[in-house]
Design an enzyme around this catalytic site. Structure first.
Site, PDB file in Angstrom:
ATOM      1  N   GLU A 100       0.842  -1.205   0.000  1.00 39.60           N
ATOM      2  CA  GLU A 100       0.000   0.000   0.000  1.00 39.60           C
ATOM      3  C   GLU A 100       0.873   1.250   0.000  1.00 39.60           C
ATOM      4  O   GLU A 100       2.011   1.215   0.481  1.00 39.60           O
ATOM      5  CB  GLU A 100      -0.869   0.026   1.274  1.00 39.60           C
ATOM      6  CG  GLU A 100      -2.279  -0.466   1.096  1.00 39.60           C
ATOM      7  CD  GLU A 100      -3.177   0.492   0.291  1.00 39.60           C
ATOM      8  OE1 GLU A 100      -2.658   1.348  -0.455  1.00 39.60           O
ATOM      9  OE2 GLU A 100      -4.402   0.363   0.402  1.00 39.60           O
ATOM     10  N   ASP A 101       0.325   2.352  -0.497  1.00 36.81           N
ATOM     11  CA  ASP A 101       1.069   3.608  -0.400  1.00 36.81           C
ATOM     12  C   ASP A 101       0.849   4.273   0.952  1.00 36.81           C
ATOM     13  O   ASP A 101       1.765   4.822   1.541  1.00 36.81           O
ATOM     14  CB  ASP A 101       0.709   4.568  -1.546  1.00 36.81           C
ATOM     15  CG  ASP A 101      -0.786   4.773  -1.695  1.00 36.81           C
ATOM     16  OD1 ASP A 101      -1.572   4.085  -1.018  1.00 36.81           O
ATOM     17  OD2 ASP A 101      -1.191   5.638  -2.503  1.00 36.81           O
ATOM     18  N   ASP A 104      -4.337   5.162   6.448  1.00 33.70           N
ATOM     19  CA  ASP A 104      -4.840   6.375   7.102  1.00 33.70           C
ATOM     20  C   ASP A 104      -5.869   5.929   8.149  1.00 33.70           C
ATOM     21  O   ASP A 104      -5.502   5.514   9.248  1.00 33.70           O
ATOM     22  CB  ASP A 104      -5.443   7.257   5.982  1.00 33.70           C
ATOM     23  CG  ASP A 104      -5.865   8.633   6.434  1.00 33.70           C
ATOM     24  OD1 ASP A 104      -6.455   8.750   7.503  1.00 33.70           O
ATOM     25  OD2 ASP A 104      -5.643   9.610   5.693  1.00 33.70           O
ATOM     26  N   LYS A 132      -0.257   6.906   8.568  1.00 38.04           N
ATOM     27  CA  LYS A 132      -0.811   8.094   9.244  1.00 38.04           C
ATOM     28  C   LYS A 132      -1.487   7.581  10.517  1.00 38.04           C
ATOM     29  O   LYS A 132      -2.711   7.556  10.635  1.00 38.04           O
ATOM     30  CB  LYS A 132      -1.838   8.755   8.318  1.00 38.04           C
ATOM     31  CG  LYS A 132      -1.668  10.250   8.178  1.00 38.04           C
ATOM     32  CD  LYS A 132      -2.865  10.876   7.528  1.00 38.04           C
ATOM     33  CE  LYS A 132      -2.567  11.406   6.159  1.00 38.04           C
ATOM     34  NZ  LYS A 132      -3.732  12.118   5.580  1.00 38.04           N
ATOM     35  N   PHE A 153      -2.770  16.086   4.703  1.00 38.63           N
ATOM     36  CA  PHE A 153      -3.109  15.455   3.434  1.00 38.63           C
ATOM     37  C   PHE A 153      -1.898  15.542   2.500  1.00 38.63           C
ATOM     38  O   PHE A 153      -1.456  16.630   2.128  1.00 38.63           O
ATOM     39  CB  PHE A 153      -4.342  16.105   2.796  1.00 38.63           C
ATOM     40  CG  PHE A 153      -4.875  15.272   1.668  1.00 38.63           C
ATOM     41  CD1 PHE A 153      -5.652  14.149   1.921  1.00 38.63           C
ATOM     42  CD2 PHE A 153      -4.550  15.574   0.355  1.00 38.63           C
ATOM     43  CE1 PHE A 153      -6.109  13.346   0.881  1.00 38.63           C
ATOM     44  CE2 PHE A 153      -5.003  14.779  -0.693  1.00 38.63           C
ATOM     45  CZ  PHE A 153      -5.789  13.669  -0.418  1.00 38.63           C
ATOM     46  N   VAL A 154      -1.369  14.366   2.158  1.00 34.07           N
ATOM     47  CA  VAL A 154      -0.130  14.333   1.379  1.00 34.07           C
ATOM     48  C   VAL A 154      -0.369  13.922  -0.071  1.00 34.07           C
ATOM     49  O   VAL A 154      -1.329  13.218  -0.392  1.00 34.07           O
ATOM     50  CB  VAL A 154       0.918  13.390   2.030  1.00 34.07           C
ATOM     51  CG1 VAL A 154       1.453  13.968   3.315  1.00 34.07           C
ATOM     52  CG2 VAL A 154       0.337  11.999   2.282  1.00 34.07           C
ATOM     53  N   ARG A 166       0.281  12.569  -8.669  1.00 33.05           N
ATOM     54  CA  ARG A 166       0.879  11.245  -8.433  1.00 33.05           C
ATOM     55  C   ARG A 166       2.321  11.183  -8.930  1.00 33.05           C
ATOM     56  O   ARG A 166       3.113  10.371  -8.464  1.00 33.05           O
ATOM     57  CB  ARG A 166       0.056  10.160  -9.141  1.00 33.05           C
ATOM     58  CG  ARG A 166      -1.354   9.963  -8.591  1.00 33.05           C
ATOM     59  CD  ARG A 166      -1.928   8.684  -9.162  1.00 33.05           C
ATOM     60  NE  ARG A 166      -3.380   8.580  -9.059  1.00 33.05           N
ATOM     61  CZ  ARG A 166      -4.028   8.066  -8.012  1.00 33.05           C
ATOM     62  NH1 ARG A 166      -3.348   7.642  -6.979  1.00 33.05           N
ATOM     63  NH2 ARG A 166      -5.331   7.989  -8.025  1.00 33.05           N
TER      64      ARG A 166
HETATM   65  C1  PRP Z   1      -5.901   5.543  -0.767  1.00 25.99           C
HETATM   66  C2  PRP Z   1      -4.663   4.715  -0.456  1.00 25.99           C
HETATM   67  C3  PRP Z   1      -5.196   3.621   0.422  1.00 25.99           C
HETATM   68  C4  PRP Z   1      -6.339   4.269   1.158  1.00 25.99           C
HETATM   69  C5  PRP Z   1      -5.910   4.569   2.571  1.00 25.99           C
HETATM   70  O1  PRP Z   1      -6.610   4.970  -1.827  1.00 25.99           O
HETATM   71  O2  PRP Z   1      -4.075   4.223  -1.624  1.00 25.99           O
HETATM   72  O3  PRP Z   1      -5.649   2.509  -0.332  1.00 25.99           O
HETATM   73  O4  PRP Z   1      -6.647   5.479   0.449  1.00 25.99           O
HETATM   74  O5  PRP Z   1      -6.912   5.197   3.308  1.00 25.99           O
HETATM   75  P1  PRP Z   1      -7.674   4.544   4.548  1.00 25.99           P
HETATM   76  O6  PRP Z   1      -6.653   3.928   5.420  1.00 25.99           O
HETATM   77  O7  PRP Z   1      -8.339   5.760   5.200  1.00 25.99           O
HETATM   78  O8  PRP Z   1      -8.686   3.593   4.046  1.00 25.99           O
HETATM   79  P2  PRP Z   1      -7.705   5.730  -2.727  1.00 25.99           P
HETATM   80  O9  PRP Z   1      -9.063   5.208  -2.401  1.00 25.99           O
HETATM   81  O10 PRP Z   1      -7.483   7.222  -2.613  1.00 25.99           O
HETATM   82  O11 PRP Z   1      -7.354   5.234  -4.190  1.00 25.99           O
HETATM   83  P3  PRP Z   1      -6.043   5.467  -5.101  1.00 25.99           P
HETATM   84  O12 PRP Z   1      -4.960   4.572  -4.543  1.00 25.99           O
HETATM   85  O13 PRP Z   1      -6.463   5.070  -6.457  1.00 25.99           O
HETATM   86  O14 PRP Z   1      -5.650   6.937  -5.006  1.00 25.99           O
HETATM   87  C1  7HP Z   2      -5.691   8.599   1.336  1.00 27.13           C
HETATM   88  C2  7HP Z   2      -4.882   9.619   0.862  1.00 27.13           C
HETATM   89  N1  7HP Z   2      -4.571  10.003  -0.402  1.00 27.13           N
HETATM   90  C3  7HP Z   2      -3.743  11.045  -0.515  1.00 27.13           C
HETATM   91  N2  7HP Z   2      -3.217  11.708   0.534  1.00 27.13           N
HETATM   92  C4  7HP Z   2      -3.510  11.344   1.795  1.00 27.13           C
HETATM   93  O1  7HP Z   2      -2.986  12.005   2.838  1.00 27.13           O
HETATM   94  C5  7HP Z   2      -4.368  10.253   1.986  1.00 27.13           C
HETATM   95  N3  7HP Z   2      -4.859   9.634   3.092  1.00 27.13           N
HETATM   96  N4  7HP Z   2      -5.640   8.636   2.679  1.00 27.13           N
END
Ligand code: PRP
Ligand code: 7HP
Length: 181
Positions: A100-101, A104, A132, A153-154, A166
């Site tokens: 995962e990236d 949160d 986070k 928010f990053v 991205r």
């Molecule tokens: C982002 C990120 C995680 C998720 C984390 O995905 O890649 O999968 O949010 O947030 P959480 O812990 O609050 O659930 P997003 O739905 O933005 O899709 P993306 O990866 O396509 O940007």
């Molecule tokens: C999802 C997400 N995407 C972009 N920036 C953040 O800080 C985020 N938190 N959860």
């Protein structure tokens, strides 16, 4: 320029690459002799995955799944996680590492973990570039963490706001006047 929308650089390109090299070494050691399948959660984690696997020195495979819980200009999770694209691999008996990236609220990873568990992998572990921690709403086990970050928010290095930013090579904080909470 995209860079002009960044208020602060939280993690530089050099810091990212140095930490990813460490993660790659740790994963290579831990999965030595095991059949590793790295599962990338699209779309954000694709940049991290592509750098991470080049730092993994053992044979492995990768697969992709897409889920969504944020979307559009939302900066808070909706809490409703949907599978937009599923894996093509049967993970039964495989050693799966979810990549995962960012974690949160934890809602997305928690959903993915319970979904993949039902498919009976031999092992199921997690790797996230960013944690986070203070925003967590549900507990999720994190096995490999790149950086613990504050509640900001990053964007960049795969992370988006409204699908943009991205491609920035670093992790930055978007200027608050540019987003709607
Ligand atoms: C982002 C990120 C995680 C998720 C984390 O995905 O890649 O999968 O949010 O947030 P959480 O812990 O609050 O659930 P997003 O739905 O933005 O899709 P993306 O990866 O396509 O940007
Ligand atoms: C999802 C997400 N995407 C972009 N920036 C953040 O800080 C985020 N938190 N959860």
């Amino acid at each position: 320029m995209l860079k002009d929308d960044v208020g602060e650089i939280l993690i530089t390109e050099e810091e990212l690459q140095a930490r990813i090299a460490e993660l790659g070494r740790a994963i290579s050691a831990d999965y030595q002799g095991k059949d590793l399948l790295a599962v990338c959660v699209l779309r954000g984690a694709v940049i991290f995955l592509s750098d991470l696997i080049r730092r993994i020195t053992i044979p492995h495979e990768m697969d992709f799944m897409a889920v969504s819980s944020y979307g559009g200009t939302r900066t808070k999770s909706t809490g409703v996680v949907r599978i937009l694209m599923d894996l093509t691999t049967n993970i039964e008996g495989r050693n799966v590492l979810i990549v995962e990236d960012i974690v949160d609220s934890g809602l997305t990873l928690s959903y993915i973990l319970s979904n993949l568990k039902t498919r009976r992998p031999a092992s199921l572990r997690t790797c996230t570039l960013l944690d986070k921690q203070e925003c967590r709403e549900v507990d999720v086990p994190l096995d490999y963490v790149g950086f613990v970050i504050p509640d900001k928010f990053v964007i960049g290095y795969g992370l988006d706001y409204d699908e943009k930013y991205r491609n920035l090579p670093f992790i930055g904080v978007l200027k608050p006047e540019l987003y709607i909470e």
